[in-house]
Design a protein around this motif. Sequence first.
Motif, mmCIF file in Angstrom:
data_model
loop_
_atom_site.group_PDB
_atom_site.id
_atom_site.type_symbol
_atom_site.label_atom_id
_atom_site.label_comp_id
_atom_site.label_asym_id
_atom_site.label_seq_id
_atom_site.Cartn_x
_atom_site.Cartn_y
_atom_site.Cartn_z
ATOM 1 N N SER A 98 -45.349 59.615 32.287
ATOM 2 C CA SER A 98 -46.700 58.614 31.934
ATOM 3 C C SER A 98 -45.540 57.347 31.900
ATOM 4 C CB SER A 98 -47.274 58.855 31.262
ATOM 5 O OG SER A 98 -46.909 59.189 29.885
ATOM 6 N N PHE A 99 -46.697 56.525 32.423
ATOM 7 C CA PHE A 99 -46.545 54.824 31.818
ATOM 8 C C PHE A 99 -47.175 54.214 31.275
ATOM 9 C CE2 PHE A 99 -43.214 56.054 35.140
ATOM 10 C CZ PHE A 99 -42.616 55.402 35.387
ATOM 11 N N THR A 100 -47.352 53.404 30.256
ATOM 12 C CA THR A 100 -47.892 52.705 29.476
ATOM 13 C C THR A 100 -47.822 51.682 29.193
ATOM 14 O OG1 THR A 100 -47.066 53.821 27.405
ATOM 15 C CG2 THR A 100 -48.555 54.857 28.421
ATOM 16 N N PHE A 101 -48.761 50.669 29.278
ATOM 17 C CA PHE A 101 -48.272 49.238 28.925
ATOM 18 C C PHE A 101 -48.897 48.367 28.215
ATOM 19 C CE2 PHE A 101 -48.913 51.340 33.579
ATOM 20 C CZ PHE A 101 -46.981 50.625 33.536
ATOM 21 N N THR A 102 -48.464 48.152 26.856
ATOM 22 C CA THR A 102 -49.281 47.936 25.755
ATOM 23 C C THR A 102 -48.931 46.666 25.246
ATOM 24 O OG1 THR A 102 -49.235 49.836 24.743
ATOM 25 C CG2 THR A 102 -49.182 48.326 23.289
ATOM 26 N N PRO A 103 -49.939 45.740 25.267
ATOM 27 C CA PRO A 103 -48.634 44.168 24.923
ATOM 28 C C PRO A 103 -48.453 43.374 23.698
ATOM 29 C CG PRO A 103 -51.755 44.357 25.007
ATOM 30 C CD PRO A 103 -51.121 45.760 25.369
ATOM 31 N N SER A 104 -47.913 43.064 23.713
ATOM 32 C CA SER A 104 -46.449 42.961 22.915
ATOM 33 C C SER A 104 -45.359 41.626 22.902
ATOM 34 C CB SER A 104 -44.852 44.146 22.717
ATOM 35 O OG SER A 104 -44.271 43.870 22.039
ATOM 36 N N GLY A 105 -46.231 40.462 21.979
ATOM 37 C CA GLY A 105 -45.998 39.148 21.283
ATOM 38 C C GLY A 105 -45.954 38.453 22.737
ATOM 39 N N ASN A 106 -44.843 37.821 23.704
ATOM 40 C CA ASN A 106 -45.637 37.322 24.771
ATOM 41 C C ASN A 106 -45.049 38.495 26.256
ATOM 42 O OD1 ASN A 106 -46.171 34.894 23.404
ATOM 43 N ND2 ASN A 106 -44.210 34.306 23.122
ATOM 44 N N GLY A 107 -45.274 39.582 25.620
ATOM 45 C CA GLY A 107 -44.815 39.967 27.119
ATOM 46 C C GLY A 107 -45.583 41.595 27.092
ATOM 47 N N THR A 108 -45.380 42.847 28.051
ATOM 48 C CA THR A 108 -45.848 43.910 26.974
ATOM 49 C C THR A 108 -44.111 44.869 27.021
ATOM 50 O OG1 THR A 108 -47.245 43.369 29.268
ATOM 51 C CG2 THR A 108 -46.589 45.664 29.184
ATOM 52 N N GLN A 109 -44.825 45.922 26.191
ATOM 53 C CA GLN A 109 -44.093 46.718 25.282
ATOM 54 C C GLN A 109 -44.126 47.895 27.354
ATOM 55 O OE1 GLN A 109 -44.014 48.637 22.193
ATOM 56 N NE2 GLN A 109 -43.511 50.787 22.718
ATOM 57 N N VAL A 110 -43.315 48.588 28.020
ATOM 58 C CA VAL A 110 -43.115 49.018 29.361
ATOM 59 C C VAL A 110 -42.762 50.836 28.751
ATOM 60 C CG1 VAL A 110 -43.132 50.323 31.527
ATOM 61 C CG2 VAL A 110 -43.585 47.843 30.889
ATOM 62 N N THR A 111 -43.329 51.950 27.769
ATOM 63 C CA THR A 111 -43.232 53.327 27.411
ATOM 64 C C THR A 111 -42.783 54.353 29.313
ATOM 65 O OG1 THR A 111 -43.537 52.613 25.375
ATOM 66 C CG2 THR A 111 -43.472 54.611 26.104
ATOM 67 N N TRP A 112 -42.069 54.637 29.070
ATOM 68 C CA TRP A 112 -41.711 55.568 30.479
ATOM 69 C C TRP A 112 -41.744 57.044 29.669
ATOM 70 C CZ3 TRP A 112 -38.007 54.471 34.958
ATOM 71 C CH2 TRP A 112 -37.945 54.937 35.846
ATOM 72 N N THR A 113 -42.293 57.828 29.801
ATOM 73 C CA THR A 113 -41.955 59.061 29.527
ATOM 74 C C THR A 113 -42.453 60.672 30.605
ATOM 75 O OG1 THR A 113 -43.867 58.363 27.460
ATOM 76 C CG2 THR A 113 -43.340 61.027 27.726
ATOM 77 N N MET A 114 -41.489 61.507 29.627
ATOM 78 C CA MET A 114 -41.449 62.565 31.055
ATOM 79 C C MET A 114 -41.503 63.381 29.538
ATOM 80 S SD MET A 114 -38.492 63.488 34.251
ATOM 81 C CE MET A 114 -37.365 64.275 33.000
ATOM 82 N N THR A 115 -42.218 64.726 30.429
ATOM 83 C CA THR A 115 -41.922 65.735 29.736
ATOM 84 C C THR A 115 -41.871 67.035 30.643
ATOM 85 O OG1 THR A 115 -44.115 66.269 30.128
ATOM 86 C CG2 THR A 115 -43.689 65.760 27.895
ATOM 87 N N GLY A 116 -41.157 68.043 29.935
ATOM 88 C CA GLY A 116 -41.188 69.599 30.864
ATOM 89 C C GLY A 116 -40.441 70.493 29.950
ATOM 90 N N GLU A 117 -40.675 71.730 30.838
ATOM 91 C CA GLU A 117 -39.923 72.757 29.974
ATOM 92 C C GLU A 117 -38.351 73.259 30.056
ATOM 93 O OE1 GLU A 117 -43.345 75.586 30.674
ATOM 94 O OE2 GLU A 117 -44.884 74.473 29.427
ATOM 95 N N ASN A 118 -38.116 73.759 30.063
ATOM 96 C CA ASN A 118 -36.857 74.781 30.362
ATOM 97 C C ASN A 118 -36.906 75.693 30.401
ATOM 98 O OD1 ASN A 118 -35.070 72.630 29.767
ATOM 99 N ND2 ASN A 118 -34.854 72.176 28.359
ATOM 100 N N LYS A 119 -37.060 76.355 31.967
ATOM 101 C CA LYS A 119 -37.275 77.728 31.882
ATOM 102 C C LYS A 119 -35.954 78.219 33.240
ATOM 103 C CE LYS A 119 -41.721 76.753 34.149
ATOM 104 N NZ LYS A 119 -42.443 76.606 34.069
#
Length: 155
Positions: A98-119
Amino acid sequence: MSTYEVTRSAVIPAPAQDIFPLVNSFHEWTKWSPWEAVDPAMERSYSGSESGVGAKYAWSGNRKAGSGTMEIVQTAEPRDIKIRLEFTKPFKAVNPTSFTFTPSGNGTQVTWTMTGENKGIGKVFALFMNMDKMVGADFEKGLASLAGAVAQRQA
């Protein structure tokens, strides 16, 4: 079953509506994805929607690039994008991303997350390799490249 999560964030000095289209279309990923240079001969194909829900991307490359598919499964412009990432080589795995885009000051905080299982083989691999360290550096590089791609668009 051991699970993992890799998350990286960066503040990009631009509004979310300027950043979102570069992530919401796989055609734009060639401008910023940290994996584009891994295999110059990598084969890519696009299908489904041009962007947003239903957009699909498939790749097949050398041993380092591997192969797999991505599909955008949910978007809420300009706040978040959810992707179904499936690797077929070097080993099979499904990694919700997922990518989330959150206002932050004069810009945008972009958060990149990947989840998974080790099997399976991934579980053995996880004994020797830390996914956060291995993939996290790529996410950091990708977010920096994304900031550069946004700056080029704004110029």
